[in-house]
Design a protein around this motif. Structure first.
Motif, PDB file in Angstrom:
ATOM      1  N   ILE A 147       0.830  -1.203   0.000  1.00  0.00           N
ATOM      2  CA  ILE A 147       0.000   0.000   0.000  1.00  0.00           C
ATOM      3  C   ILE A 147       0.871   1.263   0.000  1.00  0.00           C
ATOM      4  O   ILE A 147       0.646   2.188  -0.773  1.00  0.00           O
ATOM      5  N   PHE A 148       1.847   1.273   0.905  1.00  0.00           N
ATOM      6  CA  PHE A 148       2.755   2.414   1.051  1.00  0.00           C
ATOM      7  C   PHE A 148       4.182   1.882   1.052  1.00  0.00           C
ATOM      8  O   PHE A 148       4.658   1.412   2.087  1.00  0.00           O
ATOM      9  N   PRO A 149       4.882   1.954  -0.057  1.00  0.00           N
ATOM     10  CA  PRO A 149       6.211   1.335  -0.169  1.00  0.00           C
ATOM     11  C   PRO A 149       7.243   1.795   0.856  1.00  0.00           C
ATOM     12  O   PRO A 149       8.174   1.085   1.160  1.00  0.00           O
ATOM     13  N   TYR A 150       7.077   2.968   1.425  1.00  0.00           N
ATOM     14  CA  TYR A 150       8.075   3.528   2.343  1.00  0.00           C
ATOM     15  C   TYR A 150       7.710   3.344   3.822  1.00  0.00           C
ATOM     16  O   TYR A 150       8.427   3.806   4.695  1.00  0.00           O
ATOM     17  N   ILE A 151       6.613   2.659   4.122  1.00  0.00           N
ATOM     18  CA  ILE A 151       6.161   2.532   5.508  1.00  0.00           C
ATOM     19  C   ILE A 151       6.385   1.121   6.031  1.00  0.00           C
ATOM     20  O   ILE A 151       6.209   0.144   5.315  1.00  0.00           O
ATOM     21  N   SER A 152       6.778   1.050   7.297  1.00  0.00           N
ATOM     22  CA  SER A 152       6.898  -0.227   7.996  1.00  0.00           C
ATOM     23  C   SER A 152       6.188  -0.082   9.338  1.00  0.00           C
ATOM     24  O   SER A 152       5.780   1.014   9.726  1.00  0.00           O
ATOM     25  N   ILE A 153       6.070  -1.178  10.055  1.00  0.00           N
ATOM     26  CA  ILE A 153       5.435  -1.138  11.374  1.00  0.00           C
ATOM     27  C   ILE A 153       6.209  -0.207  12.315  1.00  0.00           C
ATOM     28  O   ILE A 153       5.637   0.398  13.219  1.00  0.00           O
ATOM     29  N   TYR A 154       7.492  -0.057  12.061  1.00  0.00           N
ATOM     30  CA  TYR A 154       8.333   0.821  12.884  1.00  0.00           C
ATOM     31  C   TYR A 154       7.940   2.285  12.725  1.00  0.00           C
ATOM     32  O   TYR A 154       8.230   3.117  13.570  1.00  0.00           O
ATOM     33  N   TRP A 155       7.246   2.586  11.641  1.00  0.00           N
ATOM     34  CA  TRP A 155       6.836   3.957  11.349  1.00  0.00           C
ATOM     35  C   TRP A 155       5.962   4.513  12.472  1.00  0.00           C
ATOM     36  O   TRP A 155       5.943   5.725  12.723  1.00  0.00           O
ATOM     37  N   ALA A 156       5.237   3.665  13.183  1.00  0.00           N
ATOM     38  CA  ALA A 156       4.365   4.113  14.268  1.00  0.00           C
ATOM     39  C   ALA A 156       5.166   4.850  15.346  1.00  0.00           C
ATOM     40  O   ALA A 156       4.704   5.861  15.890  1.00  0.00           O
TER      41      ALA A 156
END
Length: 128
Positions: free
Chosen positions: A64-73
């Motif tokens: 969905i968002f290539p630059y986002i990971s769970i760590y983004w939170a």
């Protein structure tokens, strides 16, 4: 991870610093709805460890968002906290960063400030 007196208690893997979070009402609703048998939340019950679960979540997020990971939170929480003027020392404590300096050995930090910071970030996001 454990739950004690209304707090989720973990040792942050990267720093081995103990971190605890007051279970806010919004989080409690999610915990109640998706209660797991072996883990806090049922989606984790399908995995033998957190790392496998995290990889699966990140794989779906990247679609969905290539630059986002769970760590983004963590980054989002810290950014919002700073934006609403929560002091850097409270942000560091809430994120489980190792706090430098001898004074940290002698100062018993008040968890209430971190609880208030979490509440302010949640309220900010919900009212955005």
């Amino acid at each position: 991870m454990s739950i004690s007196n209304g707090y989720i208690v973990i040792n942050r893997a990267k720093t081995d610093v103990p971190v605890s979070f007051k279970i806010q009402p919004e989080a409690q609703k999610i915990i109640d709805k998706y209660k797991g048998e072996n883990y806090l939340l049922s989606p984790m019950d399908n995995y033998n460890n957190y790392i496998n679960f995290e990889h699966k979540i990140n794989k779906f997020l990247k679609k969905i968002f290539p630059y986002i990971s769970i760590y983004w939170a963590r980054h989002s929480w810290a950014t919002i906290a700073a934006e609403i003027d929560i002091p850097d020392t409270i942000i560091d404590l809430a994120l489980g960063h190792k706090v430098q300096g001898m004074k940290e050995i002698y100062i018993n930090r008040n968890r209430k400030k971190i609880d208030e910071a979490n509440r302010k970030v949640i309220d900010y996001v919900l009212n955005f």
